[in-house]
Enzyme design. Sequence first.
Site, PDB file in Angstrom:
ATOM      1  N   ASP A 154       0.885  -1.160   0.000  1.00  0.00           N
ATOM      2  CA  ASP A 154       0.000   0.000   0.000  1.00  0.00           C
ATOM      3  C   ASP A 154       0.931   1.220   0.000  1.00  0.00           C
ATOM      4  OD1 ASP A 154      -2.295   1.668   0.481  1.00  0.00           O
ATOM      5  OD2 ASP A 154      -1.728   1.714   2.599  1.00  0.00           O
ATOM      6  N   ASP A 163      -0.055   5.056   0.912  1.00  0.00           N
ATOM      7  CA  ASP A 163      -0.291   6.047   1.968  1.00  0.00           C
ATOM      8  C   ASP A 163      -0.193   5.399   3.352  1.00  0.00           C
ATOM      9  OD1 ASP A 163      -0.835   8.061   0.090  1.00  0.00           O
ATOM     10  OD2 ASP A 163      -2.930   7.482  -0.069  1.00  0.00           O
TER      11      ASP A 163
END
Length: 220
Positions: free
Chosen positions: A12, A14
């Site tokens: 991922d 963020d």
Amino acid sequence: MIPWATRAVIFDLDGVLTDTAELHFQAWKRLADEEGLAFTREDNERLRGVSRHQSLEFLLQGRTVSEVEAEALMSRKNKYYQQMIRRLTPADLLPGVAPLLTELRQANLKIAIASASRNADEVIERLGIADQVDALGDGNSVERQRPAPDLLLHVARQLGVSPEQCVVVDDAAAGIEAALAAGMRVVGLGPASRVGNADIVLANLDGIHPEDILAMKSEK
Ligand code: BG6
Ligand code: MG
């Protein structure tokens, strides 16, 4: 083929590779203040990994707005966010990320990023890691966002690997759910109260080496 042979790590973006979770918070906070809506840093924890539209719904706390108004509010928040990501540099990679990416590459593992953000490509470019990424899935790639497994499966297809050959690294509860739904092993970053359903829970990626991820085998 060895079933647990890991061939790819899907990160991922963020809150995992860089602390843009803080920038998303600041952008939503500015909008909330302008609109007279209460929004705290604690509230923001609930927005990790959550789509732009769902984040707005949370922010509005039941206040109803037309779809046109919703679009205007989201685009104002996005403008604030984009002003902030313009300042990102490779120094904004979180501790441990740069060496881990290098070591994964040396170990012949594929590296991918799966992010709900439509700003992901710009963030990756500014962080200086675009050439280390074999595949990118972002907020435009699929319709159903996390906790649906769609984005992760889309990225695995791009890489040409099967779900059981992937390890996912995510900081959001919805991301852990998505990885498990995709049949992938998952490392959760953050407190167990948030990512406790992951196969492994780590505070962050500082000091983490590929073997810490490669050796992982789901006990579920
Ligand atoms: C996720 C973030 O990665 O992307 C969320 O964790 C954000 O906070 C979502 O809302 C969508 O991002 P964007 O940049 O398209 O608004
Ligand atoms: Mg995240």
